[in-house]
Design an enzyme around this catalytic site. Structure first.
Site, PDB file in Angstrom:
ATOM      1  N   ARG A   1      -7.385   1.488 -11.743  1.00  0.00           N
ATOM      2  CA  ARG A   1      -8.434   1.321 -10.726  1.00  0.00           C
ATOM      3  C   ARG A   1      -9.170  -0.010 -10.851  1.00  0.00           C
ATOM      4  O   ARG A   1      -9.746  -0.494  -9.888  1.00  0.00           O
ATOM      5  CB  ARG A   1      -9.384   2.529 -10.754  1.00  0.00           C
TER       6      ARG A   1
ATOM      7  N   GLU B   1     -12.998   9.044 -23.238  1.00  0.00           N
ATOM      8  CA  GLU B   1     -13.811  10.263 -23.064  1.00  0.00           C
ATOM      9  C   GLU B   1     -12.890  11.479 -23.122  1.00  0.00           C
ATOM     10  O   GLU B   1     -13.264  12.550 -23.565  1.00  0.00           O
ATOM     11  CB  GLU B   1     -14.501  10.173 -21.699  1.00  0.00           C
TER      12      GLU B   1
HETATM   13  P1  AMP Z   1     -14.502   4.613 -21.020  1.00  0.00           P
HETATM   14  O1  AMP Z   1     -13.478   3.903 -21.840  1.00  0.00           O
HETATM   15  O2  AMP Z   1     -14.966   5.877 -21.670  1.00  0.00           O
HETATM   16  O3  AMP Z   1     -15.635   3.721 -20.609  1.00  0.00           O
HETATM   17  O4  AMP Z   1     -13.766   5.115 -19.703  1.00  0.00           O
HETATM   18  C1  AMP Z   1     -13.611   4.290 -18.614  1.00  0.00           C
HETATM   19  C2  AMP Z   1     -12.226   4.416 -18.033  1.00  0.00           C
HETATM   20  O5  AMP Z   1     -11.818   5.762 -17.884  1.00  0.00           O
HETATM   21  C3  AMP Z   1     -12.189   3.828 -16.651  1.00  0.00           C
HETATM   22  O6  AMP Z   1     -10.934   3.182 -16.484  1.00  0.00           O
HETATM   23  C4  AMP Z   1     -12.353   4.994 -15.727  1.00  0.00           C
HETATM   24  O7  AMP Z   1     -11.533   4.852 -14.602  1.00  0.00           O
HETATM   25  C5  AMP Z   1     -11.925   6.202 -16.549  1.00  0.00           C
HETATM   26  N1  AMP Z   1     -12.933   7.281 -16.563  1.00  0.00           N
HETATM   27  C6  AMP Z   1     -13.593   7.742 -17.650  1.00  0.00           C
HETATM   28  N2  AMP Z   1     -14.419   8.746 -17.346  1.00  0.00           N
HETATM   29  C7  AMP Z   1     -14.318   8.916 -16.015  1.00  0.00           C
HETATM   30  C8  AMP Z   1     -14.956   9.775 -15.078  1.00  0.00           C
HETATM   31  N3  AMP Z   1     -15.850  10.676 -15.474  1.00  0.00           N
HETATM   32  N4  AMP Z   1     -14.628   9.673 -13.782  1.00  0.00           N
HETATM   33  C9  AMP Z   1     -13.710   8.746 -13.378  1.00  0.00           C
HETATM   34  N5  AMP Z   1     -13.081   7.904 -14.209  1.00  0.00           N
HETATM   35  C10 AMP Z   1     -13.364   7.981 -15.517  1.00  0.00           C
END
Ligand code: AMP
Length: 176
Positions: A63, A100
């Site tokens: 994305r 996450e």
């Molecule tokens: P992080 O590494 O935890 O900051 O996660 C960010 C990445 O995971 C991004 O590429 C987001 O597209 C995806 N992502 C993580 N959590 C979500 C969420 N709750 N909703 C949509 N995309 C998420």
């Protein structure tokens, strides 16, 4: 008139318990199908970083490609895809990180960024910050300078900004 943040929040769809129980998934497809609003988002991101003399945008699969490529075009700079493991065909550097919801690896081509280039890391959403930090690590390993991070949206409760402490972080719509 509604602010851009209000319009973006209104356009994003939240899917509860996806892809795992307890995760409120922010679905931006309902934003991107609106061309006019997507253009406002691109404009806002480009405007924020216009004065920073950037050389490249590193966009995170998948994305971050949708968000980052039009901003690179707007700024007249190059776009570098940071891809999931096994997708890039030439010599590359890799890093592993915690998500996450699971573990992930990220790669960029070794010739994608030159020493001293000023780089903006772009993704759709900041959650824990693990993904964007990994992209910064790859950039810095190539000798690039990470000028900052840009997101459409941010989940404040996951404290991604803390993980990115010391860097400029900009997002359009923040959820607490
Ligand atoms: P992080 O590494 O935890 O900051 O996660 C960010 C990445 O995971 C991004 O590429 C987001 O597209 C995806 N992502 C993580 N959590 C979500 C969420 N709750 N909703 C949509 N995309 C998420």
């Amino acid at each position: 008139m509604a602010t851009l943040e209000q319009d973006v929040k209104r356009a994003i769809r939240t899917i509860p318990d996806y892809p795992k129980k307890g995760i409120p998934f922010k679905d931006l497809t309902t934003l991107w199908k609106n061309g006019r609003l997507t253009r406002r988002v691109t404009d806002a991101l480009a405007k924020r970083w216009k004065g920073d003399k950037l050389d490249k945008i590193v966009g995170i699969e998948a994305r971050g490609f949708i968000v980052g490529a039009p901003v690179a075009d707007r700024l007249g700079i190059g776009f570098v895809p940071a891809r999931k493991v096994g997708k890039l065909p030439a010599a590359k550097v890799s890093v592993n990180y915690e998500l996450e919801y699971g573990r992930q690896g990220l790669e960029i081509h070794t010739d994608a960024i030159s020493k001293g280039e000023r780089v903006l890391v772009v993704d759709d959403l900041l959650a824990t910050g693990g993904t964007s930090k990994a992209a910064a690590t790859l950039t810095e390993r190539m000798g690039g300078k990470v000028v900052g991070f840009a997101f459409v949206t941010e989940l404040g409760r996951l404290k991604g900004r803390k993980k990115l402490a010391g860097y400029e972080v900009y997002s359009i719509a923040r959820y607490d």
